[in-house]
Design a protein around this motif. Sequence first.
Motif, PDB file in Angstrom:
ATOM      1  N   THR A 377     -10.002  -2.803  -5.977  1.00 36.91           N
ATOM      2  CA  THR A 377      -9.758  -1.616  -5.170  1.00 36.91           C
ATOM      3  C   THR A 377     -11.013  -0.792  -5.368  1.00 36.91           C
ATOM      4  O   THR A 377     -11.860  -1.161  -6.166  1.00 36.91           O
ATOM      5  CB  THR A 377      -8.504  -0.904  -5.716  1.00 36.91           C
ATOM      6  OG1 THR A 377      -7.407  -1.782  -5.514  1.00 36.91           O
ATOM      7  CG2 THR A 377      -8.219   0.433  -5.082  1.00 36.91           C
ATOM      8  N   GLU A 416      -1.152  -6.265   0.779  1.00 41.77           N
ATOM      9  CA  GLU A 416      -0.465  -5.120   0.181  1.00 41.77           C
ATOM     10  C   GLU A 416       1.049  -5.291   0.117  1.00 41.77           C
ATOM     11  O   GLU A 416       1.729  -4.569  -0.607  1.00 41.77           O
ATOM     12  CB  GLU A 416      -0.796  -3.884   1.014  1.00 41.77           C
ATOM     13  CG  GLU A 416      -1.083  -2.658   0.204  1.00 41.77           C
ATOM     14  CD  GLU A 416      -2.396  -2.758  -0.526  1.00 41.77           C
ATOM     15  OE1 GLU A 416      -2.369  -2.795  -1.762  1.00 41.77           O
ATOM     16  OE2 GLU A 416      -3.445  -2.807   0.134  1.00 41.77           O
ATOM     17  N   ASP A 419       2.859  -5.258  -3.126  1.00 42.84           N
ATOM     18  CA  ASP A 419       3.161  -4.036  -3.878  1.00 42.84           C
ATOM     19  C   ASP A 419       4.610  -3.593  -3.706  1.00 42.84           C
ATOM     20  O   ASP A 419       5.086  -2.709  -4.412  1.00 42.84           O
ATOM     21  CB  ASP A 419       2.226  -2.891  -3.458  1.00 42.84           C
ATOM     22  CG  ASP A 419       0.903  -2.927  -4.223  1.00 42.84           C
ATOM     23  OD1 ASP A 419       0.799  -3.679  -5.202  1.00 42.84           O
ATOM     24  OD2 ASP A 419      -0.030  -2.201  -3.828  1.00 42.84           O
ATOM     25  N   SER A 448       2.448   2.519  -4.297  1.00 45.89           N
ATOM     26  CA  SER A 448       1.086   2.320  -4.799  1.00 45.89           C
ATOM     27  C   SER A 448       0.903   3.026  -6.135  1.00 45.89           C
ATOM     28  O   SER A 448       1.664   3.926  -6.490  1.00 45.89           O
ATOM     29  CB  SER A 448       0.106   2.913  -3.782  1.00 45.89           C
ATOM     30  OG  SER A 448      -1.202   2.889  -4.273  1.00 45.89           O
ATOM     31  N   GLY A 470      -5.055  -1.498 -10.099  1.00 44.71           N
ATOM     32  CA  GLY A 470      -3.623  -1.801  -9.992  1.00 44.71           C
ATOM     33  C   GLY A 470      -2.812  -0.825 -10.827  1.00 44.71           C
ATOM     34  O   GLY A 470      -3.028   0.387 -10.775  1.00 44.71           O
TER      35      GLY A 470
END
Length: 565
Positions: A377, A416, A419, A448, A470
Amino acid sequence: MKYLKNLFLILILLLIISCDSKPVHGKNGMVVSTSTQASKIGIDILKQGGNAVDAASAVGFALAVTSSSNGNIGGGGFMVGHFADGKTFTLDFREMAPSKAYKDIYLDDNNNVIEGKSLTTHFASGVPGSVDGLLKAWRDHGSGSIPLKQLLEPAINLANNGFKLSKYEANRFNKNKDFLSKHSATKLIFTRNDREWKEGDIFFQKDLAKTLTRIASKGRDGFYKGITAKLIVEEMKKVGGWITYQDLDNYLSKYREPIIGSFNDYNIISMGPPSSGGILIIQMLNMLDLLQTNLNPPLDLDFNSSDYIHLLTEIERRAYADRAEHLGDSDFWDVPKEILLSKSYAEDRIKSIDVSNATNSNDINHGLKMIKESEETTHYSIVDKDGNAVSVTTTINSGYGSGITINGAGFIMNNEMDDFSSKPGVPNLFGLVGNEANAIQPKKRPLSSMSPTIVLKNNKPFLVLGTPGGSTIITTVLQNILNVILHDMNIKEAVSSPRFHSQWLPDVLYYEEGSFSNKLILDLKTKGHDLKQRGNIGEANGIMINEKGFWGGADYRGENTAIGY
Ligand code: DON
């Protein structure tokens, strides 16, 4: 022998930190990001009269070109802004689940999670939000002096004319060659037939340049409608149409209520649901605040003392247990925000903390998943000459997302959907467990941990920071805030200091390789902690602001650059 190896690693780490412990100084502006080209583009926008939000949008598009593993327009993120006049905004451009998504989509007939479906297939992707978010921020909060074409031009040039790969980027492509070779459109762009990538190779992305050019001329419609939308939908038709024209058209980034808290003399502004980051950071600061004032005799809260690590671990255990149960997209789930953020709740939560013994996390099986060690990220922090501050974290989730490039559009799609909680109690890629609050529903946004944050002192921006990592994002941001506020570090020392992490489940205290002495490990074991050494935790990029100007701190982990002027 093991003792010597540990001592050696600690010495090396101290050397890295002490050799380069000075932040970068700027008087008129500062950009800290994971790419030198992107940081430079941000500074250029500031010099051309743009404000911090203009620069943030331009950096976002530039990272989509220079930092393919994470900065992609196939993903989403969050932006936190605070203006010199006191105005604050928090913008959510997180991916949304397509309308075809449903609760058990990643389960087989026996109710077991299908390995990899939420990570490496077309079904792993949510509807991307970055383009809508970056454009919305620029339109609503930019200076008005940077037209859209000027905002995107540097990114288009980098994609069209190519740029020289750094050693770090070349290695990252080579390291991931197998994964990048699985999907033909991805293979064509990100791997070479003749040999491995080398530092200095020119990397072209012609299709991506065309996509960015469409965005530059048509704005949001250049991505969510027209040719780009057609290319996305065609790619998704290969699996029966996972993301539709309607899904793309429906995508909406949203302003959310900022999460606000305080610690000592500072106010903290961070991201609310669908991020868990802001709430957890404030919850943990509340608990620490009570402990530091109420403990008698006071504990040794020196940087990385065994008492300090023990208390933070106990605090983290409680906050992450709440995350698993109570946090999810607040458009779909009633997050008990006021309670979680209240001092009285923190008071209640710390009652069970034993200052000398670890509490056991409960017995939920955390499976065999490993916590990833590379950071996929990205976070960037920007301040302009007027003192406007912007903190942005974006992601396509794990490295190179789903690995699936939209054929003809040149960008990799996110993964995503992982998640979300695919099944109650079953950990995701980051070992995080969840429940109903984060169950899959059409149009919902996965929970998130991204935590772009701004800390105010006397109501003015004092720290702008965030990190990838993360589940470790939240504890990394927490430790960075404390490094400056409690431990008097400058921003470069703060982001470079060794870190540790725990998250309730698995019931483990992780620490960066070589960062704990044998004595510290023994002390923590005696208190009942299960310790595990791991690779780098996060890549924090921060700015500190004081009367002498702006101070940029780029993490030595990864390839980060602070540029000031
Ligand atoms: O939103 C989240 O919390 C994750 N998708 C972030 C992933 C991440 O930071 C990957 N880097 N290690």
